[in-house]
Design an enzyme around this catalytic site. Structure first.
Site, mmCIF file in Angstrom:
data_model
loop_
_atom_site.group_PDB
_atom_site.id
_atom_site.type_symbol
_atom_site.label_atom_id
_atom_site.label_comp_id
_atom_site.label_asym_id
_atom_site.label_seq_id
_atom_site.Cartn_x
_atom_site.Cartn_y
_atom_site.Cartn_z
ATOM 1 N N LYS A 1 0.801 -1.228 0.000
ATOM 2 C CA LYS A 1 0.000 0.000 0.000
ATOM 3 C C LYS A 1 0.824 1.263 0.000
ATOM 4 O O LYS A 1 1.664 1.467 0.872
ATOM 5 C CB LYS A 1 -0.908 -0.004 1.224
ATOM 6 N N GLY B 1 7.505 -0.988 11.719
ATOM 7 C CA GLY B 1 6.794 0.277 11.978
ATOM 8 C C GLY B 1 7.716 1.323 12.555
ATOM 9 O O GLY B 1 7.711 2.488 12.133
ATOM 10 N N GLY C 1 9.985 -5.665 8.844
ATOM 11 C CA GLY C 1 8.771 -6.228 8.255
ATOM 12 C C GLY C 1 9.033 -7.271 7.186
ATOM 13 O O GLY C 1 9.932 -8.101 7.302
HETATM 14 P P1 AMP Z 1 3.905 -3.951 3.064
HETATM 15 O O1 AMP Z 1 3.480 -4.530 4.379
HETATM 16 O O2 AMP Z 1 3.207 -2.701 2.709
HETATM 17 O O3 AMP Z 1 5.409 -3.845 2.951
HETATM 18 O O4 AMP Z 1 3.430 -4.971 1.961
HETATM 19 C C1 AMP Z 1 3.925 -6.256 1.864
HETATM 20 C C2 AMP Z 1 2.998 -7.053 1.001
HETATM 21 O O5 AMP Z 1 2.945 -6.489 -0.283
HETATM 22 C C3 AMP Z 1 3.419 -8.492 0.820
HETATM 23 O O6 AMP Z 1 2.496 -9.320 1.451
HETATM 24 C C4 AMP Z 1 3.393 -8.673 -0.692
HETATM 25 O O7 AMP Z 1 2.782 -9.878 -1.098
HETATM 26 C C5 AMP Z 1 2.552 -7.493 -1.154
HETATM 27 N N1 AMP Z 1 2.772 -7.181 -2.563
HETATM 28 C C6 AMP Z 1 3.942 -6.927 -3.163
HETATM 29 N N2 AMP Z 1 3.758 -6.752 -4.490
HETATM 30 C C7 AMP Z 1 2.434 -6.888 -4.731
HETATM 31 C C8 AMP Z 1 1.622 -6.834 -5.892
HETATM 32 N N3 AMP Z 1 2.157 -6.588 -7.084
HETATM 33 N N4 AMP Z 1 0.299 -7.028 -5.760
HETATM 34 C C9 AMP Z 1 -0.235 -7.270 -4.558
HETATM 35 N N5 AMP Z 1 0.474 -7.336 -3.418
HETATM 36 C C10 AMP Z 1 1.801 -7.148 -3.501
#
Ligand code: AMP
Length: 423
Positions: free
Chosen positions: A226, A403, A380
């Site tokens: 996100k 975080g 993370g």
């Molecule tokens: P975050 O916690 O924001 O660092 O997000 C990590 C998550 O982003 C992981 O679970 C990944 O599977 C997801 N992610 C990475 N690339 C994609 C993508 N192209 N589409 C959907 N989810 C993604």
């Protein structure tokens, strides 16, 4: 900002024969009373061994483990939905009690570690009073007490005062919770001389370097799901980096902002204007933002879905981007070339599925190979990704707080650090 006293700055005479209270982050993944990954426990060993080498009278440890109230509520709802019985006491025992952690720590330290029945209360108070010279005591999960995370300062203070009464010196080594002003992390530091542990000191050193004086070129890689959760960090990084690489799910919001077709890829429509703004700031500052130029796409989100390789702008409706493609990998590797500082947070694809982990693994390997470069992995999912890639030992620093490290990079003051004594 980060020049805080550490345990190494405390004269030996102020540790020897004294009662030392350490806030550790033993919030390990736990299943049915079995520790699934002990990284957080081993990460605290340098601090604990250092203190023990100075012969304190007693060493008292405290940590949270999960969030008993929230986790129980969720598990209960899940069981109800599935029509299964739910045994609350057994659930708490299996997931939130620190006894397996105390037993494991005892093995690692090769010394007995006692466990108090709670973090507060008469029984614990008596146990603390009866400790003998050289004893180690772990308090039970601090989050069993509502005062720990209470928004009411008076409640936190009453807990913190009781915790402080157990000791002469407070050491905070729990970087992972430093962004929270809780009784056992921040408030207690106001009632005792308070210093950083060695892990906390290392986190401050490396993350502080990224914020204050990175060796250049400084390249940041931001991925993950996100854009909204990382917008503040992206804005801060734009003030510091020479190049910015954006991958993962959040890249599609940027691509859509550029008017490109992203099919059914992850999108945060309410972030498109923000993404456009970031691209504009970067343009004005002459900072190049590297975005994916090809993608591995599927029709459904799953581990074994049939995939296709497509160029940027060619993601059709019904298809979603799951990983960066080989051309993007090459482009990102080029952007990393010659970097002297790299900060990485967030995977570049759905790396949990082997099939879509190639981009993330390739970038982990590219970072690991950079000569004379300070490489910092920001907690993370990127930590699991680096561990999975087998090159974790090639990184300069892997942060234990996702975080907390992001908030630090956003320029926020972390309460758990701010409350420690200045150098
Ligand atoms: P975050 O916690 O924001 O660092 O997000 C990590 C998550 O982003 C992981 O679970 C990944 O599977 C997801 N992610 C990475 N690339 C994609 C993508 N192209 N589409 C959907 N989810 C993604």
């Amino acid at each position: 900002m980060l020049s805080k006293k550490s345990i190494k700055d405390v004269p030996e005479s102020e540790i020897q024969g004294k009662r030392v209270l350490v806030r550790v982050d033993f919030n390990v993944p736990m299943k049915d009373g079995v520790i699934q990954d002990d990284t957080r426990i081993t990460a605290a060993l340098p601090t604990l061994n250092y203190i023990l080498s100075k012969n304190p009278k007693t060493l008292i440890l405290m940590s949270h483990l999960g969030d008993p109230k929230k986790d129980t509520q969720k598990a209960k709802e899940k069981a109800e939905k599935a029509g299964k019985p739910f045994d609350e006491a057994a659930y708490l025992d299996g997931k939130h009690r620190l006894s397996p952690v105390a037993a494991h720590l005892s093995q690692l330290l090769n010394r007995p570690v006692q466990l108090a029945p709670a973090a507060l209360g008469e029984a614990t108070d008596n146990m603390v009073k009866n400790l003998k010279s050289g004893d180690i005591l772990m308090l039970e999960n601090t989050r069993f007490h509502k005062e720990e995370t209470s928004k009411d300062a008076a409640e936190r203070e009453s807990m913190a005062k009781e915790l402080a009464s157990y000791a002469d010196l407070f050491v905070n080594d729990a970087f992972g919770t430093a962004h929270r002003a809780h009784a056992s992390t921040e408030t207690v530091a106001h009632y005792l001389p308070a210093v950083a542990g060695l892990l906390m000191e290392k986190e401050m050193l490396y993350l502080g370097k990224v914020i204050e004086n990175p060796d250049r070129p400084f390249v940041a890689i931001i991925g993950g799901a996100k854009i909204s959760s990382k917008i503040a960090v992206l804005e801060q990084l734009l003030q510091k980096v020479d190049r910015l690489i954006v991958g993962g799910g959040m890249a599609y919001t940027f691509l859509k902002a550029k008017g490109l077709a992203i099919g059914d890829s992850l999108i945060e429509d309410d972030m498109i204007d923000k993404a456009r703004e970031i691209l504009q700031i970067a343009y004005e500052k002459h900072i190049y933002i590297y975005l994916p130029i090809d993608h591995i796409v599927t029709q459904d989100f799953g581990p074994e879905e049939e995939s296709r390789h497509v160029a940027r702008g060619n993601i059709e409706d019904g298809w979603m981007g799951m990983d960066i493609g080989p051309m993007t990998i090459q482009k990102f590797e080029g952007a990393l070339n010659g970097a002297k500082t790299v900060f990485w947070n967030g995977p570049l694809g759905v790396f949990e599925f082997e099939k879509f982990a190639k981009g993330t693994m390739a970038i982990a390997n590219a970072i690991a190979k950079l000569p004379d470069c300070t490489t910092i992995i920001g907690g993370g999912d990127s930590v699991s990704a680096v561990n999975k890639s087998g090159v974790a030992d090639k990184m300069t620093h892997i942060s234990t707080g996702g975080g907390a490290s992001l908030e630090l990079l956003e320029g926020k003051v972390l309460p758990g650090i701010a409350a420690l004594l200045d150098k």
